[in-house]
Design an enzyme around this catalytic site. Sequence first.
Site, short mmCIF file in Angstrom:
data_model
loop_
_atom_site.label_atom_id
_atom_site.label_comp_id
_atom_site.label_asym_id
_atom_site.label_seq_id
_atom_site.Cartn_x
_atom_site.Cartn_y
_atom_site.Cartn_z
N ASP A 101 2.39 -6.86 2.51
CA ASP A 101 1.28 -6.03 3.00
C ASP A 101 1.82 -4.75 3.64
O ASP A 101 1.33 -4.31 4.69
CB ASP A 101 0.39 -6.80 3.98
CG ASP A 101 -0.96 -6.11 4.20
OD1 ASP A 101 -1.22 -5.10 3.55
OD2 ASP A 101 -1.73 -6.61 5.04
N HIS A 146 0.88 -1.18 0.00
CA HIS A 146 0.00 0.00 0.00
C HIS A 146 0.92 1.23 0.00
O HIS A 146 1.61 1.47 0.99
CB HIS A 146 -0.85 0.04 1.27
CG HIS A 146 -1.73 -1.15 1.46
ND1 HIS A 146 -3.05 -1.20 1.07
CD2 HIS A 146 -1.48 -2.37 2.02
CE1 HIS A 146 -3.58 -2.38 1.38
NE2 HIS A 146 -2.65 -3.11 1.96
N PHE A 147 0.94 1.99 -1.09
CA PHE A 147 1.85 3.13 -1.18
C PHE A 147 1.17 4.49 -1.00
O PHE A 147 1.81 5.53 -1.11
CB PHE A 147 2.66 3.09 -2.48
CG PHE A 147 3.80 2.07 -2.46
CD1 PHE A 147 4.23 1.49 -1.27
CD2 PHE A 147 4.43 1.71 -3.64
CE1 PHE A 147 5.28 0.57 -1.27
CE2 PHE A 147 5.48 0.79 -3.63
CZ PHE A 147 5.90 0.22 -2.45
N ARG A 148 -0.15 4.53 -0.79
CA ARG A 148 -0.85 5.73 -0.29
C ARG A 148 -0.94 6.91 -1.25
O ARG A 148 -1.38 7.97 -0.84
CB ARG A 148 -0.21 6.24 1.02
CG ARG A 148 0.07 5.19 2.08
CD ARG A 148 -1.14 4.45 2.48
NE ARG A 148 -0.93 3.65 3.69
CZ ARG A 148 -1.75 2.68 4.06
NH1 ARG A 148 -2.83 2.39 3.34
NH2 ARG A 148 -1.53 2.02 5.17
N HIS A 153 -2.97 -12.75 2.77
CA HIS A 153 -2.58 -12.77 4.19
C HIS A 153 -3.38 -13.71 5.09
O HIS A 153 -4.09 -13.28 6.00
CB HIS A 153 -2.57 -11.37 4.80
CG HIS A 153 -3.67 -10.43 4.40
ND1 HIS A 153 -4.97 -10.79 4.39
CD2 HIS A 153 -3.63 -9.13 4.03
CE1 HIS A 153 -5.69 -9.75 4.01
NE2 HIS A 153 -4.92 -8.74 3.79
N ASN A 205 -6.64 0.96 -2.08
CA ASN A 205 -7.32 1.73 -1.03
C ASN A 205 -6.62 3.06 -0.76
O ASN A 205 -6.32 3.41 0.36
CB ASN A 205 -7.48 0.91 0.26
CG ASN A 205 -6.16 0.41 0.83
OD1 ASN A 205 -5.19 0.24 0.10
ND2 ASN A 205 -6.12 0.17 2.13
N HIS A 240 -9.23 -9.77 0.35
CA HIS A 240 -9.03 -9.60 1.79
C HIS A 240 -10.26 -10.22 2.44
O HIS A 240 -11.36 -9.66 2.39
CB HIS A 240 -8.91 -8.11 2.14
CG HIS A 240 -8.74 -7.85 3.61
ND1 HIS A 240 -7.66 -7.17 4.13
CD2 HIS A 240 -9.51 -8.17 4.68
CE1 HIS A 240 -7.76 -7.10 5.45
NE2 HIS A 240 -8.89 -7.69 5.81
O1 DOR Z 1 -3.60 -3.80 8.43
C1 DOR Z 1 -3.95 -3.48 7.30
N1 DOR Z 1 -3.66 -2.27 6.81
N2 DOR Z 1 -4.66 -4.35 6.57
C2 DOR Z 1 -5.25 -3.97 5.42
O2 DOR Z 1 -5.93 -4.76 4.84
C3 DOR Z 1 -5.11 -2.60 4.92
C4 DOR Z 1 -3.88 -1.99 5.43
C5 DOR Z 1 -3.78 -0.50 5.16
O3 DOR Z 1 -4.02 -0.10 4.03
O4 DOR Z 1 -3.42 0.22 6.08
#
Ligand code: DOR
Length: 449
Positions: A309, A67-69, A238, A99, A184
Amino acid sequence: MTAPERRADLLIQGGTAMTPNGREGIDIACRDGKIVGLGDLRAWTAAETFDARGLHILPGVIDSQVHFREPGLTHKEDIESGTRGAVLGGVTGVFEMPNTNPLTLTAADLNAKLASAAHSAWCEHAFYIGGSAVNAEHLAELENLPGCSGVKVFMGSSFGDLLADDDGVLERILRSGQRRVAIHAEDEARLKERKEIAQSSGAVRDHPVWRDVESALKATRRIVALGQKTGRLLHILHISSAEEMRFLAGHKQRVTVEALPHHLTLSAPECYERLGTLAQMNPPVRDAAHQAALWEGVRDGTVDVLGSDHAPHTLEEKAQPYPQSPSGMTGVQTLLPIMLEHVHQGRLSLERLVDLTSAGQARIFGIAGKGRIALGYDADFSVVDLQAERRIENRWIASRANWTPYDGMTVHGWPIATLIRGRVVMRDDTLMGKPAGRPMAFWGVRPHR
Ligand code: DOR
């Protein structure tokens, strides 16, 4: 004059290469970004040489869950900092999750990520499209866009607004398209019902009590049943419990399985006592009996791939009282060092690690030209020193979040160089050149220009 077929841009000499044949003491010649020679290549000439004596050369590690935001939450991470951490940790390619803010739901969302990555990504990359009620009918088209690693579905709320918790919506998603869908699997209704447990306790050690095994198993069973009904291939992300691992071992014809270094390394209750909310993630880290079952799944082949993750949140965000504290830990940079330590401890072989971090991803996602040290493949390598003893420290972490749950841990084995398409991108913890990562291509999907 040297014949053109014996001329390399880069010659990697004297190392031990992890090839489909096993461990081979061979040289590797790279030209125009591809592997063009393997064997005793002393007769070759090269513009550049890499002395790999004493080192192991792995096919480039592909982290199929980060997840690189970017866009929207770049104070936690962006594509530049996330991929910088990747190459510092010996990772040559990543699949990034949808996300973000906005969510990655449309062609425009995907293309915006690809456009940013074109000038900022240090490593090879592909992006997931989120599957939801709003785009379910368009996924067949969206998943085939160049640079897309497939569709990702959140069955339970985690971080961000992406959610598809209704069987009707899930079925519409699974009926649209052909590629493997990444899931997920936590059951949203059960998570909601039980949230009170976390709220009234306020203690992070209750995270695996709130988000219990049944929450994960229930969702996994539901989606596997829907996969059977629709004929769709699934990838369950996961896996955190013995029960899911046992269940999934009975569905390997259609379903592939991911395990995480975090779940294989940390265990409850110790991690919550020591790290507090830093150890909070979804699905949660559970106790040692579950961890042992995950290792069993690694050993018996139920697990196909590892992903980190990587889910960065700042220390300030993590300092909020549980359960307001966000779930997720950094991981892309520590994936390889942590797993090399597990190799050192005898928990898995280096051959199995290669299968879990490159060959497996290529096999189950159909990545074109990567995941193998073989003639004609891309010259992507993670070069490791199995003898190195190093301490993982927060100050080594490139993530904007600036921390790792493994701060202070000593590991045996270290990524000492990262090569992508024949270019040395990282050497001895130092970045080389500029970000030049490209989108990955997939069998059967039109490649990115
Ligand atoms: O712990 C988590 N953080 N699980 C996820 O599925 C999403 C992730 C996040 O994007 O922070």
